[in-house]
Motif scaffolding. Structure first.
Motif, short mmCIF file in Angstrom:
data_model
loop_
_atom_site.label_atom_id
_atom_site.label_comp_id
_atom_site.label_asym_id
_atom_site.label_seq_id
_atom_site.Cartn_x
_atom_site.Cartn_y
_atom_site.Cartn_z
N SER A 304 0.84 -1.20 0.00
CA SER A 304 0.00 0.00 0.00
C SER A 304 0.87 1.26 0.00
O SER A 304 2.01 1.26 0.47
CB SER A 304 -0.92 0.00 1.22
N PHE A 305 0.30 2.35 -0.53
CA PHE A 305 0.95 3.65 -0.52
C PHE A 305 0.50 4.43 0.71
O PHE A 305 -0.61 4.23 1.23
CB PHE A 305 0.58 4.45 -1.77
N ASP A 306 1.32 5.35 1.16
CA ASP A 306 0.94 6.27 2.23
C ASP A 306 -0.15 7.21 1.71
O ASP A 306 -0.12 7.64 0.56
CB ASP A 306 2.17 7.07 2.68
N GLU A 307 -1.12 7.51 2.57
CA GLU A 307 -2.24 8.37 2.18
C GLU A 307 -1.75 9.70 1.61
O GLU A 307 -2.25 10.19 0.60
CB GLU A 307 -3.17 8.61 3.37
N GLY A 308 -0.78 10.29 2.28
CA GLY A 308 -0.25 11.58 1.81
C GLY A 308 0.42 11.46 0.46
O GLY A 308 0.28 12.35 -0.40
N MET A 315 -2.45 15.02 -7.28
CA MET A 315 -2.31 16.44 -7.62
C MET A 315 -1.27 16.64 -8.71
O MET A 315 -1.42 17.50 -9.59
CB MET A 315 -1.92 17.24 -6.36
N LYS A 316 -0.22 15.83 -8.70
CA LYS A 316 0.82 15.94 -9.71
C LYS A 316 0.27 15.61 -11.10
O LYS A 316 0.52 16.34 -12.07
CB LYS A 316 1.97 14.99 -9.38
N VAL A 317 -0.52 14.55 -11.20
CA VAL A 317 -1.07 14.19 -12.50
C VAL A 317 -2.12 15.20 -12.95
O VAL A 317 -2.29 15.45 -14.15
CB VAL A 317 -1.63 12.75 -12.48
N HIS A 334 -7.59 7.00 -6.08
CA HIS A 334 -7.13 6.69 -4.72
C HIS A 334 -7.28 5.19 -4.44
O HIS A 334 -6.36 4.55 -3.90
CB HIS A 334 -7.95 7.51 -3.72
N SER A 335 -8.43 4.61 -4.84
CA SER A 335 -8.65 3.18 -4.61
C SER A 335 -7.70 2.32 -5.44
O SER A 335 -7.24 1.28 -4.99
CB SER A 335 -10.10 2.82 -4.95
N ALA A 336 -7.42 2.76 -6.66
CA ALA A 336 -6.50 2.00 -7.52
C ALA A 336 -5.11 1.96 -6.92
O ALA A 336 -4.40 0.94 -7.02
CB ALA A 336 -6.47 2.62 -8.91
N LEU A 337 -4.69 3.04 -6.30
CA LEU A 337 -3.36 3.09 -5.69
C LEU A 337 -3.31 2.38 -4.35
O LEU A 337 -2.25 1.93 -3.92
CB LEU A 337 -2.93 4.55 -5.50
N GLY A 338 -4.45 2.27 -3.70
CA GLY A 338 -4.47 1.70 -2.37
C GLY A 338 -5.00 0.28 -2.28
O GLY A 338 -5.14 -0.25 -1.18
#
Length: 742
Positions: A304-308, A315-317, A334-338
């Protein structure tokens, strides 16, 4: 003169002009019993010079070979006299024997030659130039030819020559014994052999009506064909027992005993869901069990990635793409990354592609390998065009190999997994359970899976309800996009699609530029209008090239406005009979040069060429045009989106006309112009999700033709066809329960 006015001719084969060993199509010249030369053409497998043949058929005039008998049935026998045997062996009908060797063998053994070759091959070694090894090879080749010949002639009333050749190729000399032992195995092993056909073979072999072989064969055939065709991976035990007993006219007690035998042998599995016992074929049970276990494992194993970090990446994309995601789109990324497994659904114009592009950008920017795939070639092509990122079919992703004309296998599996870290599959509602199992076996530990689809569309053509079951289970992060972003001016396609999906009548006032309703009083008028739109009205308004961009979608194959009747009508008005166009009749269908056709099954071995590049595979739903028919060689040349491939006549059962196709067959495709007839057909087909699926296939225009009340009925009918599956229950329980004896 034969029966029904057919011609009957007997004689000895003088020469074989042409032979296609794959489908049995042969052209040969015989010398008839009254000494006349006659050319025969038709399905006559393994014909050789010297064969005595009796053929029944009708006279035709071929542009190259002149007058010939088109053979509909035949009998053949090995020659029995010395001269006939010499002619037969001299024709190289037996591998290892040429003209000179044939003379030596026949001079020595005369009328007993065939018996010596088959049963006493060591005697052949007495002839100068034939070693013991070569003698055994000659005998083996003769037995193989005799075996295939025997199989073809033994079951010629039930199996086509081409099918008999497939059977012999797979089972060799044991083919006849295997069929005698259990003719119902033909249903399991060979596509195109129905239970009814296997049952006819069984009856000819004296197998009794209540034989366990027959009852088990019928149950397996029902589960694999009728039930799976309706989308079921399993069916209730009591239903199966009663249904098959009625079909076979046997007692339920007999069926109960047969099902117990099948459970003990492992051919079927049972499981209890919601206090009802269900019966599976073992491969469907294995597929659902593995899919549930593997998806849960992938979802829990993914780092998993950190929420921050996730927020910063989003925001970067956004900055790089100069856009701002709405809350649902942001939640999806967010769900795809987490998540290890994430599901994204939504109707047309809701921004799914925007989300996909953002996900690809983020994962690629992190140095992760991303793969895009879809169940069909057309869906993969649309995905590539929309994302500017290469996509393939799921079959290509898994590196499908096809051998022996029958067996396909994926080379990517648990022993050779995919390298990609993130795999995004579009049109996931089309994935059936067997394909999902194969895909998951190839996903490496730690990889992420993102499934994208429209859960309100029709489910897969194959067995299972994979996307629906995953969503219903509640075990995976699922985001449904609802806000419409893509809507062109006064376009009504997208807004009407969403209205239909919400149970609201679409705007059919004909005030838009791309959504029209043409009222017709009856089905015959509806069919006539559909043909007129295709042949005249649309080409006149939008140019002649519009003809190739029109697709008629219908709820059913049957009826005046079903695909079967409409395709006959459309062939007549769009590609009528012409002396300059060759054609061929296959069963009740006439295929003609210029016809639009669809492939109806995945054929991974079918070779094609495009711009000098060779490849393999034409898949279920691919649409092409017949460019050339060569009746003398039994070959069709078909263009599938510039992929040129050759079909032989044994593959014609994989083709059907495609000016009109069912809505189910259209899944994963888009067409510039969609015409949808509104007519009287089975109420179970007049459903909201079928109507919604049809409308969402159109890019430029939708034309509804027929009865207004059908629109209302489909919008109001929220009925979904029941699909018996166990995947959702397995996911909820995280294990199977009740896999035990009946």
């Amino acid at each position: 003169m034969g029966q029904n006015g057919n011609i009957e001719i007997s004689g000895v084969v003088d020469s074989v002009i042409f032979e296609n060993r794959e489908n049995g199509y042969t052209i040969c010249e015989i010398e008839t019993d009254d000494g006349q030369p006659v050319v025969l053409a038709g399905s006559m497998s393994y014909i050789s010079s010297g064969d005595r043949i009796k053929a029944i058929g009708s006279w035709v005039i071929h542009p190259t070979y002149g007058k010939q008998l088109r053979v509909t049935s035949y009998e053949k026998h090995l020659p029995e006299d010395k001269d006939g045997i010499l002619r037969y062996l001299s024709s190289r009908a037996v591998k290892g024997i040429g003209p000179r060797t044939a003379v030596k063998i026949v001079d020595k053994f005369g009328d007993e030659t065939f018996d010596v070759i088959e049963n006493r091959p060591d005697w052949l070694a007495e002839i100068n130039g034939i070693s013991k090894k070569k003698a055994l090879e000659i005998s083996a080749a003769f037995k193989e030819a005799s075996g295939s010949r025997g199989l073809i002639m033994r079951f010629r009333d039930y199996l086509s020559d081409a099918m008999s050749m497939k059977i012999y190729k797979k089972w060799g000399g044991s083919a006849v014994d295997r069929i005698r032992e259990n003719p119902y195995i033909l249903c399991d092993e060979f596509r195109g052999i129905s239970f009814a056909k296997a049952d006819a073979v069984a009856e000819s072999l004296g197998i009794e009506k209540n034989s366990p072989l027959r009852l088990c064969g019928a149950a397996a055939a029902y589960l694999r064909n009728a039930a799976a065709k309706d989308g079921h991976t399993c069916v209730p035990l009591d239903f199966l027992k009663t249904k098959v007993a009625q079909l076979l006219d046997v007692s339920p007690d007999d069926m109960q005993r047969a099902l117990v035998d099948m459970t003990v042998s492992g051919k079927i599995k049972t499981a209890v869901y919601k206090e009802t016992r269900y019966v599976y074929l073992s491969d469907f049970y294995r597929a659902e069990k593995y899919t549930a276990e593997r998806l849960l494992a992938i979802n829990s194993q993914c780092a998993s990635f950190d929420e921050g970090d996730i927020d910063r990446l989003i925001m970067k994309v956004e900055r790089e793409s100069s856009l701002v995601y709405d809350s649902k789109q942001r939640s999806a990324i967010h769900s795809a990354l987490g998540s290890g497994v994430m599901i994204l659904t939504g109707g047309p114009g809701t921004g799914k592609t925007t989300v996909i592009k953002g996900i690809i950008s983020i994962f690629s920017g992190l140095g992760m390998d991303v793969a895009l795939a879809a169940p069909t070639g057309r869906a993969a092509k649309r995905m590539s065009e929309a994302t500017s990122f290469e996509a393939s079919t799921v079959h290509r992703l898994l590196c499908m190999e096809y051998s022996d004309g029958e067996v396909g296998r994926f080379t990517k599996n648990e022993n050779d997994r995919l390298d990609e870290d993130v795999i995004i599959i579009d049109e996931a509602s089309m994935i059936d359970i067997l394909l999902m199992e194969a895909f998951l076996r190839a996903v490496k530990p730690g990889a992420r899976i993102i499934l994208i689809g429209d859960s309100d569309q029709l489910p897969s053509v194959g067995a299972g309800n994979v996307l629906g079951d995953l969503i219903e289970s509640g075990r995976f992060n699922t985001v449904k996009l609802t806000k419409i972003f893509r809507q062109d001016g006064d376009s009504r396609i997208i807004s009407n699609a969403h209205a239909i999906n919400s149970g609201v009548m679409p705007d059919i006032s004909n005030k838009s530029k791309d959504f029209f309703f043409l009222s017709r009083p009856d089905d015959a008028d509806t069919a006539a209008t559909v043909c007129e739109l295709c042949a005249k009205r649309l080409p006149k308004k939008y140019g002649d090239d519009a003809r190739g961009k029109i697709q008629i979608l219908t709820p059913s194959k049957k009826g005046v406005c079903g695909t079967e009747n409409l395709n006959v009508m459309l062939q007549e008005c769009l590609n009528p009979r012409d002396e300059g166009k060759k054609e061929r009749r296959f069963r009740d269908i006439v295929f003609r040069e210029g016809d639009r056709v669809m492939q109806t099954r995945n054929n991974y071995a079918l070779a094609w060429e495009k711009d000098g590049v060779e490849g393999e595979g034409i898949f279920n739903g691919d649409i092409g045009t017949i460019e050339k028919i060569d009746n003398s060689e039994g070959i069709f040349v078909i263009n599938f989106d510039d992929r040129i491939c050759e079909y032989d006549v044994s593959s014609l059962d994989e083709l059907e006309h495609a000016w009109a196709v069912t809505v189910h067959k259209s899944q994963g495709s888009e067409y510039p112009y969609v015409i949808f007839p509104l007519y009287s057909c089975a109420p179970m087909l007049l459903t909201r999700n079928l109507f919604y699926t049809a409308v969402t296939r159109a890019k430029k225009m939708v034309i509804l033709v027929g009865k207004r009340w059908v629109v209302s009925q489909m919008v109001e009918n929220e009925r979904h066809a029941v699909r018996y599956t166990g995947l959702c229950d397995m996911l909820k329980r995280n294990s199977e329960r009740g896999e035990d004896k009946i």
